[in-house]
Design an enzyme around this catalytic site. Structure first.
Site, PDB file in Angstrom:
ATOM      1  N   GLU A 177       7.488  -6.579   1.538  1.00  0.00           N
ATOM      2  CA  GLU A 177       6.247  -6.439   2.326  1.00  0.00           C
ATOM      3  C   GLU A 177       5.310  -7.632   2.095  1.00  0.00           C
ATOM      4  O   GLU A 177       4.787  -8.211   3.039  1.00  0.00           O
ATOM      5  CB  GLU A 177       5.495  -5.159   1.927  1.00  0.00           C
ATOM      6  CG  GLU A 177       6.093  -3.859   2.442  1.00  0.00           C
ATOM      7  CD  GLU A 177       5.732  -3.573   3.899  1.00  0.00           C
ATOM      8  OE1 GLU A 177       5.068  -4.409   4.547  1.00  0.00           O
ATOM      9  OE2 GLU A 177       6.143  -2.505   4.390  1.00  0.00           O
TER      10      GLU A 177
ATOM     11  N   SER B 231     -10.151   5.535  -4.948  1.00  0.00           N
ATOM     12  CA  SER B 231     -11.091   6.640  -5.146  1.00  0.00           C
ATOM     13  C   SER B 231     -10.608   7.651  -6.181  1.00  0.00           C
ATOM     14  O   SER B 231     -11.382   8.109  -7.020  1.00  0.00           O
ATOM     15  CB  SER B 231     -11.353   7.322  -3.805  1.00  0.00           C
ATOM     16  OG  SER B 231     -10.138   7.740  -3.210  1.00  0.00           O
TER      17      SER B 231
ATOM     18  N   LYS C 146       1.096  10.095   5.540  1.00  0.00           N
ATOM     19  CA  LYS C 146       1.201   8.725   6.049  1.00  0.00           C
ATOM     20  C   LYS C 146       2.498   8.067   5.588  1.00  0.00           C
ATOM     21  O   LYS C 146       2.593   6.843   5.504  1.00  0.00           O
ATOM     22  CB  LYS C 146      -0.035   7.927   5.621  1.00  0.00           C
ATOM     23  CG  LYS C 146      -1.359   8.529   6.124  1.00  0.00           C
ATOM     24  CD  LYS C 146      -2.553   7.595   5.914  1.00  0.00           C
ATOM     25  CE  LYS C 146      -3.822   8.195   6.507  1.00  0.00           C
ATOM     26  NZ  LYS C 146      -4.985   7.284   6.414  1.00  0.00           N
TER      27      LYS C 146
ATOM     28  N   TYR D 245     -15.071   0.874  -7.257  1.00  0.00           N
ATOM     29  CA  TYR D 245     -16.335   1.538  -6.936  1.00  0.00           C
ATOM     30  C   TYR D 245     -17.352   1.340  -8.052  1.00  0.00           C
ATOM     31  O   TYR D 245     -18.533   1.591  -7.861  1.00  0.00           O
ATOM     32  CB  TYR D 245     -16.088   3.027  -6.662  1.00  0.00           C
ATOM     33  CG  TYR D 245     -15.210   3.220  -5.440  1.00  0.00           C
ATOM     34  CD1 TYR D 245     -15.754   3.105  -4.162  1.00  0.00           C
ATOM     35  CD2 TYR D 245     -13.837   3.440  -5.559  1.00  0.00           C
ATOM     36  CE1 TYR D 245     -14.949   3.231  -3.032  1.00  0.00           C
ATOM     37  CE2 TYR D 245     -13.023   3.565  -4.440  1.00  0.00           C
ATOM     38  CZ  TYR D 245     -13.586   3.459  -3.184  1.00  0.00           C
ATOM     39  OH  TYR D 245     -12.795   3.564  -2.067  1.00  0.00           O
TER      40      TYR D 245
ATOM     41  N   LYS E   1      -2.106  -1.525  -3.944  1.00  0.00           N
ATOM     42  CA  LYS E   1      -2.971  -0.349  -3.908  1.00  0.00           C
ATOM     43  C   LYS E   1      -2.133   0.905  -3.994  1.00  0.00           C
ATOM     44  O   LYS E   1      -1.148   0.984  -3.247  1.00  0.00           O
ATOM     45  CB  LYS E   1      -3.744  -0.388  -2.582  1.00  0.00           C
ATOM     46  CG  LYS E   1      -4.652   0.779  -2.360  1.00  0.00           C
ATOM     47  CD  LYS E   1      -5.302   0.648  -1.006  1.00  0.00           C
ATOM     48  CE  LYS E   1      -6.085   1.921  -0.744  1.00  0.00           C
ATOM     49  NZ  LYS E   1      -6.442   2.083   0.618  1.00  0.00           N
TER      50      LYS E   1
ATOM     51  N   ARG F 149     -10.879   9.954   1.493  1.00  0.00           N
ATOM     52  CA  ARG F 149     -10.789  10.655   2.773  1.00  0.00           C
ATOM     53  C   ARG F 149     -11.912  11.683   2.891  1.00  0.00           C
ATOM     54  O   ARG F 149     -12.402  11.952   3.983  1.00  0.00           O
ATOM     55  CB  ARG F 149      -9.394  11.269   2.940  1.00  0.00           C
ATOM     56  CG  ARG F 149      -8.323  10.171   3.063  1.00  0.00           C
ATOM     57  CD  ARG F 149      -6.900  10.722   3.144  1.00  0.00           C
ATOM     58  NE  ARG F 149      -5.915   9.632   3.009  1.00  0.00           N
ATOM     59  CZ  ARG F 149      -4.624   9.837   2.782  1.00  0.00           C
ATOM     60  NH1 ARG F 149      -4.147  11.060   2.690  1.00  0.00           N
ATOM     61  NH2 ARG F 149      -3.801   8.798   2.663  1.00  0.00           N
TER      62      ARG F 149
ATOM     63  N   LYS G  36       0.854  -1.191   0.000  1.00  0.00           N
ATOM     64  CA  LYS G  36       0.000   0.000   0.000  1.00  0.00           C
ATOM     65  C   LYS G  36       0.884   1.233   0.000  1.00  0.00           C
ATOM     66  O   LYS G  36       1.690   1.437   0.912  1.00  0.00           O
ATOM     67  CB  LYS G  36      -0.919  -0.011   1.223  1.00  0.00           C
ATOM     68  CG  LYS G  36      -1.772   1.242   1.312  1.00  0.00           C
ATOM     69  CD  LYS G  36      -2.859   1.120   2.361  1.00  0.00           C
ATOM     70  CE  LYS G  36      -3.653   2.423   2.436  1.00  0.00           C
ATOM     71  NZ  LYS G  36      -4.732   2.354   3.418  1.00  0.00           N
TER      72      LYS G  36
HETATM   73  C1  PBG Z   1      -7.763   3.364   5.426  1.00  0.00           C
HETATM   74  C2  PBG Z   1      -7.977   3.246   3.959  1.00  0.00           C
HETATM   75  C3  PBG Z   1      -7.755   4.213   2.951  1.00  0.00           C
HETATM   76  C4  PBG Z   1      -8.226   3.663   1.764  1.00  0.00           C
HETATM   77  C5  PBG Z   1      -8.701   2.381   2.065  1.00  0.00           C
HETATM   78  N1  PBG Z   1      -8.515   2.129   3.424  1.00  0.00           N
HETATM   79  C6  PBG Z   1      -7.235   5.597   3.039  1.00  0.00           C
HETATM   80  C7  PBG Z   1      -5.893   5.853   3.512  1.00  0.00           C
HETATM   81  O1  PBG Z   1      -5.067   4.955   3.693  1.00  0.00           O
HETATM   82  O2  PBG Z   1      -5.623   7.031   3.744  1.00  0.00           O
HETATM   83  C8  PBG Z   1      -8.240   4.352   0.435  1.00  0.00           C
HETATM   84  C9  PBG Z   1      -9.197   3.831  -0.575  1.00  0.00           C
HETATM   85  C10 PBG Z   1      -9.471   4.717  -1.731  1.00  0.00           C
HETATM   86  O3  PBG Z   1      -8.845   5.766  -1.935  1.00  0.00           O
HETATM   87  O4  PBG Z   1     -10.387   4.361  -2.489  1.00  0.00           O
HETATM   88  N2  PBG Z   1      -6.481   3.170   5.881  1.00  0.00           N
END
Ligand code: PBG
Length: 329
Positions: free
Chosen positions: A236, A277, A220, A316, A251, A207, A197
């Site tokens: 990982e 997203s 993050k 989505y 991701k 968010r 990720k």
């Molecule tokens: C929570 C999480 C996130 C997403 C999925 N689980 C956001 C993040 O890590 O800040 C993002 C999914 C998306 O953008 O569709 N940790």
């Protein structure tokens, strides 16, 4: 032999022939639908930066899940929109047995028992600072967070969740969660690890959707991966498999097709990809402007994931893609 004896266009001249030589296919069984649930009675509210995606009430979500199940979508991934007053510094709401996510899971399992239910494990929907873990002196503290994540995972497993999906990127979390689940008799609960990720700006609209954007202080980057790296993705994923992950995830999606391909080729384990997203928003926005054809582009992006080696795709657009697949057959 070469041109003119060899003509690659020969196989492409007819629809039947193109179908015959097609290497990768998209099926409804490839799709996982990520959905947002809110605690209001309003059946659904719009998410500005994700046109066509909604935050649903529990009742409405159950109806949507039934529809997804009827279409043949194997699983949904649910994300809670936590009311501000339930958020706290350490995100204790994550392990409240009556929280929104647990209530949603039990309703879903009662009413649509055969759709797979995937729940994220990470503290960001529940913390006032929007970080995925517990913060002390401005630092997301790894080992302290592990305890909280285990509690959250157990809470969700007790509610009936089928798949626990740690999305927090703490070190050692998959092993810790596996042990905690097993000790509590949940040895059949699966783990889908968000293994590779990245610290991506493509999560922006998500968010917005869950209301963690304005809260998020800083970034993050101390736990999510650097977009410049790929070797560490292998590291990982390897650790998560050793720690007991049943499935792994890459991701975001389209900007990271190389990572999907490497992970799948290296480990040969069930590999999911998350079309996040921002990827969805990008395509939607261009389509709404008349600059891109939505149906063709979303379809092409799905095939790109399959070609790269993904076994499953979180998108989505899962429902509308499934509707299209159903019409085709
Ligand atoms: C929570 C999480 C996130 C997403 C999925 N689980 C956001 C993040 O890590 O800040 C993002 C999914 C998306 O953008 O569709 N940790």
């Amino acid at each position: 032999m070469s041109f003119p004896q060899i003509r690659l266009r020969r196989n492409r001249q007819n629809q039947w022939s193109r179908r015959l030589v097609q290497e990768n296919w998209l099926q409804t069984s490839d799709l996982i639908w990520p959905v947002f649930v809110h605690s209001h009675n309003t059946p659904k509210t719009e998410i500005k930066s994700m046109p066509g995606v909604y935050r649903h009430s529990i009742d409405n979500l159950v109806r949507q899940a039934q529809h997804a199940y009827d279409l043949g979508i194997p699983a949904i991934a649910i994300f809670p929109v936590t009311p501000e007053e339930k958020k706290s510094e350490d995100g204790e709401e994550a392990h409240n047995p009556e929280n929104l996510i647990c209530r949603t899971v039990s309703e879903l399992k009662a009413k649509v028992p055969d759709i797979g239910v995937i729940c994220d494990v990470a503290l960001d929907p529940f913390t006032t600072h929007g970080q995925d873990g517990i913060v002390r002196n401005g630092i997301v503290v790894n080992d302290l967070t592990l305890d909280a994540l285990c509690k959250q995972a157990l809470n969700q497993a007790r509610a009936g969740c089928d798949v626990i999906a740690p999305s927090d990127m703490m070190d050692g979390r998959v092993g810790a969660i596996r042990d905690a689940l097993d000790e509590a008799g949940h040895e059949q609960v699966q783990i889908l690890a968000y293994s590779a990720k990245y610290a991506s700006a493509f999560y922006g609209p998500f968010r917005d959707a869950v209301g963690s954007k304005s809260a998020l202080k800083g970034d993050k980057k101390t736990y999510q991966m650097n977009p410049a790296n790929s070797d560490v993705a292998i590291h990982e994923v390897g650790l998560d498999i050793e720690e007991g992950a049943d499935m792994v995830m890459v991701k975001p999606g389209l900007p990271y097709l190389d990572i999907i391909q490497k992970v799948k080729a290296h480990f040969r384990v069930p590999t999911m990809v998350y079309q996040v997203s921002g990827e969805y928003a990008m395509l939607k926005a261009a389509a709404q402007n008349g600059w891109l054809d939505w149906d063709s582009c979303i379809w092409e992006s799905m095939l790109a994931f399959k070609r790269a080696g993904a076994d499953g795709i979180l998108t989505y657009a899962a429902v509308e893609i499934a509707e299209r697949l159903t019409q085709k057959s």
